[in-house]
Write a protein that holds these residues in place. Sequence first.
Motif, PDB file in Angstrom:
ATOM      1  N   ARG B  21     -48.063 -79.973 -20.551  1.00  0.00           N
ATOM      2  CA  ARG B  21     -48.213 -80.460 -18.902  1.00  0.00           C
ATOM      3  C   ARG B  21     -48.275 -78.857 -18.986  1.00  0.00           C
ATOM      4  NH1 ARG B  21     -48.857 -83.664 -14.835  1.00  0.00           N
ATOM      5  NH2 ARG B  21     -48.345 -83.333 -12.796  1.00  0.00           N
ATOM      6  N   MET B  24     -51.905 -77.540 -19.911  1.00  0.00           N
ATOM      7  CA  MET B  24     -53.091 -78.281 -19.207  1.00  0.00           C
ATOM      8  C   MET B  24     -53.496 -77.380 -17.967  1.00  0.00           C
ATOM      9  SD  MET B  24     -55.164 -79.891 -20.058  1.00  0.00           S
ATOM     10  CE  MET B  24     -56.746 -80.915 -19.171  1.00  0.00           C
ATOM     11  N   ASN B 182     -52.562 -85.896 -19.032  1.00  0.00           N
ATOM     12  CA  ASN B 182     -53.633 -84.492 -19.126  1.00  0.00           C
ATOM     13  C   ASN B 182     -54.429 -84.685 -19.017  1.00  0.00           C
ATOM     14  OD1 ASN B 182     -50.657 -82.645 -19.894  1.00  0.00           O
ATOM     15  ND2 ASN B 182     -51.401 -82.475 -21.457  1.00  0.00           N
TER      16      ASN B 182
END
Lengths: 95, 207
Positions: B21, B24, B182
């Motif tokens: 995460r 991203m 994501n």
Amino acid sequence: MSPSLRLILVWAALMLLLALTVGATFLPLGHWRTVTSYGIAMAKAALVLWFFMELRSDSGLSRLAVLTGFVWIGLLFLLIVADYVTRGWTAAGAF
Amino acid sequence: MSNSALHEPFHDLARQHETDRFGMLLFLASEVMLFGGIFAAALGLRMAEPDAFAAYSQKLHLWLGTANTGVLLTSSLLVALGVEAARKGRYRHLGWLFIAAALLGLVFAGIKGTEYWLEYRAGLMPGVDASGIEDRTQRLFMNLYFVSTGLHAIHLSVGLILLVALAGRACAGRLGHVMAANVGLYWHLVDVVWIFLFPTLYLARPV
């Protein structure tokens, strides 16, 4: 409150803000119109980031990662504004 | 492999998910910088020619832009609901929500295309038909409009492909929750960019 209901309420708030920002363009607010439209845009973005992108349940580090992009852009804008606002300040009045 | 397996060098799944995460989010921050350059150009043009900027902004189709904002915000809701469904393990549900969000993305592209068509007919498309453009500022404004909405449309198209691909994988039971979340993040960022493009391009009005 169930998570899905919360998301739907956030969506309703976003739609309300959209109606407000479009409505405000028809009001004689002068310079405040710019403040309103960007204020509302920031509120909408904050709702999307906090609830839809789930920053509310993220660690501080992740929140910081997202924020950095906006902070650097903010600095860029600040310097651009400083340029345009002060252009008339020279003795000649312009250059 | 409906949920992501543990890979080297991670010792636990939670840390691995957080890293996925985080990567991203960093990428999205760089996307914010990319669009930020365009917003900076808009700010410069608006400060140099405030009245002309506002006048040319009014030549855009406010109601089509408003409709598109609503469409994109709604598609973001569907993606967020999909990610929530995936968290509960309801991947088929996620598949349908992502398909519905992608359809709304197509509606957005259709409305955007209609706007481009109307601007082409009005001679407001620099480089193609600029017969309706009055002066240098309007040319710059329309350049800015096509570059910013064009770059946004490219991001939207990538998002559309990802949503459909993930919906397929979700229905086949081959999608992890982290991957879904994501791609959801990416779609929401496309939404956030539009949230700022909308007042910048459509809502500038003379003081």
